[in-house]
Design an enzyme around this catalytic site. Sequence first.
Site, PDB file in Angstrom:
ATOM      1  N   HIS A 223       0.784  -1.241   0.000  1.00 41.66           N
ATOM      2  CA  HIS A 223       0.000   0.000   0.000  1.00 41.66           C
ATOM      3  C   HIS A 223       0.817   1.292   0.000  1.00 41.66           C
ATOM      4  O   HIS A 223       0.242   2.369  -0.076  1.00 41.66           O
ATOM      5  CB  HIS A 223      -0.938   0.042   1.204  1.00 41.66           C
ATOM      6  CG  HIS A 223      -0.242   0.343   2.500  1.00 41.66           C
ATOM      7  ND1 HIS A 223       0.604  -0.528   3.099  1.00 41.66           N
ATOM      8  CD2 HIS A 223      -0.256   1.453   3.271  1.00 41.66           C
ATOM      9  CE1 HIS A 223       1.076   0.012   4.210  1.00 41.66           C
ATOM     10  NE2 HIS A 223       0.582   1.220   4.339  1.00 41.66           N
TER      11      HIS A 223
HETATM   12  N1  UDP Z   1      -3.267  -5.016   9.096  1.00 41.42           N
HETATM   13  C1  UDP Z   1      -4.524  -5.525   9.346  1.00 41.42           C
HETATM   14  N2  UDP Z   1      -5.269  -5.973   8.275  1.00 41.42           N
HETATM   15  C2  UDP Z   1      -4.817  -5.933   6.998  1.00 41.42           C
HETATM   16  C3  UDP Z   1      -3.513  -5.434   6.764  1.00 41.42           C
HETATM   17  C4  UDP Z   1      -2.765  -4.961   7.834  1.00 41.42           C
HETATM   18  O1  UDP Z   1      -4.960  -5.585  10.491  1.00 41.42           O
HETATM   19  O2  UDP Z   1      -5.542  -6.340   6.090  1.00 41.42           O
HETATM   20  C5  UDP Z   1      -2.480  -4.527  10.235  1.00 41.42           C
HETATM   21  C6  UDP Z   1      -1.126  -5.125  10.357  1.00 41.42           C
HETATM   22  O3  UDP Z   1      -1.176  -6.369  11.026  1.00 41.42           O
HETATM   23  C7  UDP Z   1      -0.375  -4.074  11.139  1.00 41.42           C
HETATM   24  C8  UDP Z   1      -0.989  -2.795  10.651  1.00 41.42           C
HETATM   25  O4  UDP Z   1      -2.238  -3.143  10.059  1.00 41.42           O
HETATM   26  O5  UDP Z   1      -0.616  -4.214  12.522  1.00 41.42           O
HETATM   27  C9  UDP Z   1      -0.080  -2.181   9.634  1.00 41.42           C
HETATM   28  O6  UDP Z   1      -0.701  -1.158   9.039  1.00 41.42           O
HETATM   29  P1  UDP Z   1      -0.334  -0.664   7.568  1.00 41.42           P
HETATM   30  O7  UDP Z   1       0.409  -1.709   6.848  1.00 41.42           O
HETATM   31  O8  UDP Z   1      -1.596  -0.158   6.997  1.00 41.42           O
HETATM   32  O9  UDP Z   1       0.556   0.613   7.865  1.00 41.42           O
HETATM   33  P2  UDP Z   1       2.107   0.840   8.141  1.00 41.42           P
HETATM   34  O10 UDP Z   1       2.512  -0.042   9.287  1.00 41.42           O
HETATM   35  O11 UDP Z   1       2.841   0.540   6.890  1.00 41.42           O
HETATM   36  O12 UDP Z   1       2.180   2.274   8.493  1.00 41.42           O
END
Ligand code: UDP
Length: 355
Positions: free
Chosen positions: A204
């Site tokens: 994403h």
């Molecule tokens: N996550 C979730 N469902 C999904 C994809 C990700 O619960 O379908 C959780 C994942 O386990 C983690 C968090 O969302 O705890 C990560 O968020 P994301 O990847 O959106 O953002 P980033 O960490 O890259 O800022």
Amino acid sequence: MTRLLTIIGARPQFIKASVVSKAIQEMEGIEEILLHTGQHFDANMSKVFFEQLGIPKPNVQLDIHGGPHGVMTGRMLAEIEEVIQAEKPDRVMVYGDTNSTLAGALAAAKLHVPVAHVEAGLRSFNMRMPEEINRILTDQISDLLFCPTETAISNLQREGFTHKPMRILQVGDVMQDAALFFAERTATPVGLDFSENFILTTLHRAENTDDLQRLTSIVNALNHVHQHVAPIVLPLHPRTRGAIEKAGLSLDVTVIDPVGYFEMIWLLNHCGLVLTDSGGVQKEAFFFGKACVTLRDQTEWVELINVGANELVGAEQERIVQAAERHFGRDVKDSHQLYGGGKAAERIVQTLVDA
Ligand code: UDP
């Protein structure tokens, strides 16, 4: 009694704030007002986390999402300013690196309300990432910098923060708190009946979704890995779904809607490899003993590279395929206390009460 205004708006912030909210409820001398900006609003990007993780209903619910960065951040700034003026908190707390983080910190700092930043000091050194801009600016206007790792502390030292008045504390990573706290609460994703070992993928980051060349190369790599290495399960972020449709690409892997956190724990437990461009998911792979291949050119979580748990492969098709072949099925031992051992929320809340 410390009145804390917590500002959240995006999926990873719900997960981070859930464990801190619990610690606040267990501690005397502090009360929390929760503001949800509305940045993530789909039920499977927001509501499911409030339900599963027991996050209190937000006291203030804004409805700000979509549009260019300036419009979104500007609207948040104006509306959060009004809330701060009405609620008169002693402190504002923000998480991570989204537009909600920057808007919350900026609104508070201009009103002379002290700001605490959870996940301070992280850097990718890639100024084309909106997250990098948000985190650098938020650190500059916060007075309590809660760092998850030693690397975050040294980033701040290198930027001269030791000569500034803010307090820098290494508290550990609240995402490890969440992973440990909810580890047993696994739920099989609806409709996913997998007997074979699979690769869990998430995708994403704007640097991948908004760059046609990178997106095409990653989609080709995923299709190839799914055919020739191991089946890929991909809970698809709405932004990525939109970008893939717009580009007319076809993704031949097992695509499911974004899942809740308990389903994510199931997927992390059952997969043989994690392939991701997410910040949080890189660490969760490690917490659940799985190798990770990261679809980015930099990572803020460099300690995972240093211990051999994670490999950065960028967006090049060949490199992604080769790394997936190399790492599939490889277990990783989380024997290193890299992320504070699940005590970050407690340390944060104690500091807020004592401040
Ligand atoms: N996550 C979730 N469902 C999904 C994809 C990700 O619960 O379908 C959780 C994942 O386990 C983690 C968090 O969302 O705890 C990560 O968020 P994301 O990847 O959106 O953002 P980033 O960490 O890259 O800022």
